[in-house]
Write a protein that holds these residues in place. Structure first.
Motif, short mmCIF file in Angstrom:
data_model
loop_
_atom_site.label_atom_id
_atom_site.label_comp_id
_atom_site.label_asym_id
_atom_site.label_seq_id
_atom_site.Cartn_x
_atom_site.Cartn_y
_atom_site.Cartn_z
N ILE A 1 -6.77 -49.46 48.53
CA ILE A 1 -7.25 -48.18 48.00
C ILE A 1 -7.26 -47.10 49.08
O ILE A 1 -8.09 -46.20 49.08
CB ILE A 1 -8.65 -48.35 47.36
N GLY A 2 -6.33 -47.23 50.01
CA GLY A 2 -6.11 -46.16 50.98
C GLY A 2 -7.02 -46.15 52.19
O GLY A 2 -7.11 -45.14 52.89
N GLY A 3 -7.70 -47.25 52.48
CA GLY A 3 -8.62 -47.26 53.61
C GLY A 3 -8.08 -47.94 54.84
O GLY A 3 -8.82 -48.25 55.77
N GLU A 4 -6.74 -48.16 54.89
CA GLU A 4 -6.20 -48.96 56.00
C GLU A 4 -6.34 -48.28 57.36
O GLU A 4 -6.37 -48.94 58.40
CB GLU A 4 -4.74 -49.31 55.73
N PHE B 1 -10.12 -64.36 61.17
CA PHE B 1 -10.69 -63.04 61.45
C PHE B 1 -10.52 -62.17 60.21
O PHE B 1 -9.41 -61.98 59.72
CB PHE B 1 -9.95 -62.40 62.64
N TYR B 2 -11.62 -61.63 59.70
CA TYR B 2 -11.57 -60.74 58.54
C TYR B 2 -11.78 -59.30 59.00
O TYR B 2 -12.85 -58.96 59.53
CB TYR B 2 -12.64 -61.14 57.52
N GLU B 3 -10.76 -58.46 58.80
CA GLU B 3 -10.83 -57.11 59.35
C GLU B 3 -11.91 -56.26 58.68
O GLU B 3 -12.38 -55.28 59.25
CB GLU B 3 -9.47 -56.41 59.22
N GLY B 4 -12.35 -56.65 57.48
CA GLY B 4 -13.33 -55.86 56.75
C GLY B 4 -14.68 -55.75 57.42
O GLY B 4 -15.36 -54.72 57.31
N ASN B 5 -15.10 -56.81 58.14
CA ASN B 5 -16.45 -56.72 58.74
C ASN B 5 -16.63 -57.44 60.07
O ASN B 5 -17.70 -57.36 60.67
CB ASN B 5 -17.51 -57.23 57.75
N ASP B 6 -15.63 -58.16 60.54
CA ASP B 6 -15.83 -58.95 61.77
C ASP B 6 -16.20 -58.10 62.99
O ASP B 6 -17.06 -58.49 63.78
CB ASP B 6 -14.58 -59.78 62.08
N LEU B 7 -15.54 -56.96 63.15
CA LEU B 7 -15.84 -56.12 64.32
C LEU B 7 -17.21 -55.46 64.17
O LEU B 7 -17.94 -55.28 65.16
CB LEU B 7 -14.75 -55.06 64.50
N VAL C 1 -5.98 -66.23 62.81
CA VAL C 1 -5.49 -65.78 61.50
C VAL C 1 -6.11 -64.43 61.17
O VAL C 1 -7.34 -64.30 61.10
CB VAL C 1 -5.83 -66.80 60.39
N TYR C 2 -5.26 -63.43 60.94
CA TYR C 2 -5.73 -62.08 60.62
C TYR C 2 -5.75 -61.91 59.10
O TYR C 2 -4.71 -61.95 58.44
CB TYR C 2 -4.80 -61.03 61.25
N LEU C 3 -6.96 -61.72 58.53
CA LEU C 3 -7.12 -61.53 57.09
C LEU C 3 -7.34 -60.04 56.79
O LEU C 3 -8.33 -59.46 57.23
CB LEU C 3 -8.32 -62.31 56.57
N PRO C 4 -6.45 -59.40 56.04
CA PRO C 4 -6.65 -57.99 55.67
C PRO C 4 -7.73 -57.87 54.60
O PRO C 4 -8.05 -58.83 53.91
CB PRO C 4 -5.29 -57.57 55.12
N THR C 5 -8.28 -56.67 54.46
CA THR C 5 -9.32 -56.43 53.47
C THR C 5 -8.77 -55.73 52.23
O THR C 5 -7.74 -55.05 52.29
CB THR C 5 -10.46 -55.58 54.07
N PHE C 6 -9.50 -55.87 51.13
CA PHE C 6 -9.14 -55.20 49.87
C PHE C 6 -9.07 -53.69 50.05
O PHE C 6 -8.32 -53.00 49.37
CB PHE C 6 -10.17 -55.56 48.80
N ASN C 7 -9.85 -53.16 50.98
CA ASN C 7 -9.92 -51.72 51.19
C ASN C 7 -8.54 -51.12 51.50
O ASN C 7 -8.30 -49.93 51.27
CB ASN C 7 -10.89 -51.41 52.34
N ARG D 1 -23.57 -46.96 45.23
CA ARG D 1 -23.31 -46.71 46.66
C ARG D 1 -22.08 -47.47 47.15
O ARG D 1 -21.32 -46.99 47.97
CB ARG D 1 -24.53 -47.08 47.50
N GLU D 2 -21.89 -48.70 46.61
CA GLU D 2 -20.71 -49.48 46.99
C GLU D 2 -19.42 -48.79 46.53
O GLU D 2 -18.43 -48.76 47.25
CB GLU D 2 -20.79 -50.88 46.39
N LYS D 3 -19.45 -48.23 45.32
CA LYS D 3 -18.27 -47.53 44.80
C LYS D 3 -17.95 -46.31 45.66
O LYS D 3 -16.80 -46.04 45.97
CB LYS D 3 -18.50 -47.08 43.35
N ILE D 4 -18.99 -45.59 46.05
CA ILE D 4 -18.79 -44.40 46.89
C ILE D 4 -18.27 -44.80 48.26
O ILE D 4 -17.37 -44.18 48.81
CB ILE D 4 -20.11 -43.61 47.02
N TYR D 5 -18.81 -45.91 48.79
CA TYR D 5 -18.40 -46.39 50.13
C TYR D 5 -16.91 -46.68 50.16
O TYR D 5 -16.20 -46.32 51.10
CB TYR D 5 -19.18 -47.63 50.51
N PHE D 6 -16.40 -47.36 49.12
CA PHE D 6 -14.99 -47.74 49.11
C PHE D 6 -14.06 -46.54 49.00
O PHE D 6 -12.89 -46.62 49.34
CB PHE D 6 -14.70 -48.72 47.97
N LYS D 7 -14.59 -45.42 48.49
CA LYS D 7 -13.72 -44.26 48.27
C LYS D 7 -13.82 -43.22 49.38
O LYS D 7 -12.93 -42.42 49.56
CB LYS D 7 -14.06 -43.61 46.92
#
Length: 334
Positions: A303-306, A187-193, A294-300, A255-261
């Motif tokens: 950078i403070g997006g948890e 399970f990847y928390e970044g986009n699975d849900l 298996v719980y996979l955390p994201t890179f986000n 847009r991707e850079k803005i999205y992550f921030k």
């Protein structure tokens, strides 16, 4: 008085046009900067060029087709392949300065064909691009490392873009044809849900959860699957040729850079998520297999997006329902 108004109005239009043009120039300069950064990192070769180079060496070359893209194809409402094209060199992506690729097996997955002949398999892994092995060489995949570290056989039913409902549907179609000791669900928390939210729009996919007898018999129809997937590929491959240009026009990298921030609302757990996991566990146990999540955390998270992910709620849900859990988020951050 009227001339004065016309003069002011004309000045406003000129200023508006100058402001708009300057803003657009600034945006595209920023996009050009990030585009050049990517070019340096990715060794300045496009996916289309890499595909064409490989196609010249071997005609059975294709790039990875996300099953979810097929869901959006109106011609695939009543029949949906859940694998890739069989026995083809499949190009994935470039995130490390080189393109990942693999030779698909007889059912379109990233395996050796011989694995399907084995009487007993130690691990079956189900997931998305992480467990497929996208963007990395074959000796760096999760699958290869499990085989190497445990000296065990591994069957991989993962495909990039698979959310929970696609993973479960894939298990329903192919799992019954093999004997497996352990099922490992990634399970990847970044986009699975978020993927599940979109997958729930497919009436066909929801049948896998609502109707225990529903089956497309994909295992015995790979020739049909290949025809559908190759048709889809041939109709859409030209888009890849101009992807860099269209991405630039759409300011994709900026847009991707803005999205992550930016701060976005917390992601919700869809109402049928738990049912999918429990049904996958039940299906595993019915086939005398242990089920692991298996719980996979994201890179986000780095950078403070948890806070946008319902991590604790989801983990509590799994523990409450006695799901065997491997929490890589806890391992990484402990």
């Amino acid at each position: 008085m009227l001339n004065n108004f016309k003069f002011r109005n004309k000045n406003f239009i000129y200023l508006f046009l100058i402001y708009t043009i300057c803003t657009l120039i600034s945006l595209y300069l920023a996009e050009y900067y990030f585009y050049n950064e990517d070019k340096k990192l990715l060794k300045n070769i496009s996916k289309y060029k890499f595909y064409k180079n490989n196609y010249e060496k071997s005609k059975n070359t294709i790039y990875h087709i996300n099953p979810f893209l097929n869901i959006k194809d109106n011609s695939l409402i009543n029949y949906l392949p859940l694998s890739g094209v069989s026995n083809h060199f499949t190009v994935t992506c470039n995130e490390n300065g080189y393109f990942g690729k693999y030779l698909s097996d007889r059912y379109g997955f990233n395996n050796r064909n011989e694995i399907w002949n084995e009487k007993f398999i130690n691990y079956l892994i189900v997931g998305d691009s992480f467990s497929l092995g996208s963007c990395v060489s074959s000796d760096q995949t999760i699958q290869h490392n499990i085989e190497k570290l445990t000296n065990s056989s591994v069957l991989n039913l993962s495909l990039g873009g698979n959310g929970p409902l696609l993973k479960f549907a894939t298990m329903r179609e192919y799992f019954k044809y093999v004997e497996v000791k352990k099922v490992v669900w990634f399970f990847y928390e970044g986009n699975d849900l978020l993927d599940l939210k979109d997958e729930n729009k497919s009436k066909l996919l929801k049948k896998y959860l609502d109707d225990p007898s529903f089956n497309q018999n994909l295992y015995n129809n790979q020739d049909k699957n290949d025809l559908i997937l190759l048709d889809y590929f041939n109709r859409n491959k030209s888009k890849l040729k101009y992807k860099n240009t269209t991405d630039f026009v759409k300011l994709k990298r900026l847009r991707e850079k803005i999205y992550f921030k930016k701060k976005i609302n917390q992601i919700k757990i869809p109402s049928n998520f738990l049912k999918i996991i429990l049904e996958a566990k039940k299906l595993s146990e019915k086939n005398n297999s242990e089920f692991y999540f298996v719980y996979l955390p994201t890179f986000n998270r780095f950078i403070g997006g948890e806070n946008i992910y319902p991590y604790k709620k989801l983990i509590d849900l799994l523990i409450k329902n006695k799901i065997n859990l491997i929490d890589l988020q806890k391992i990484y951050f402990s």
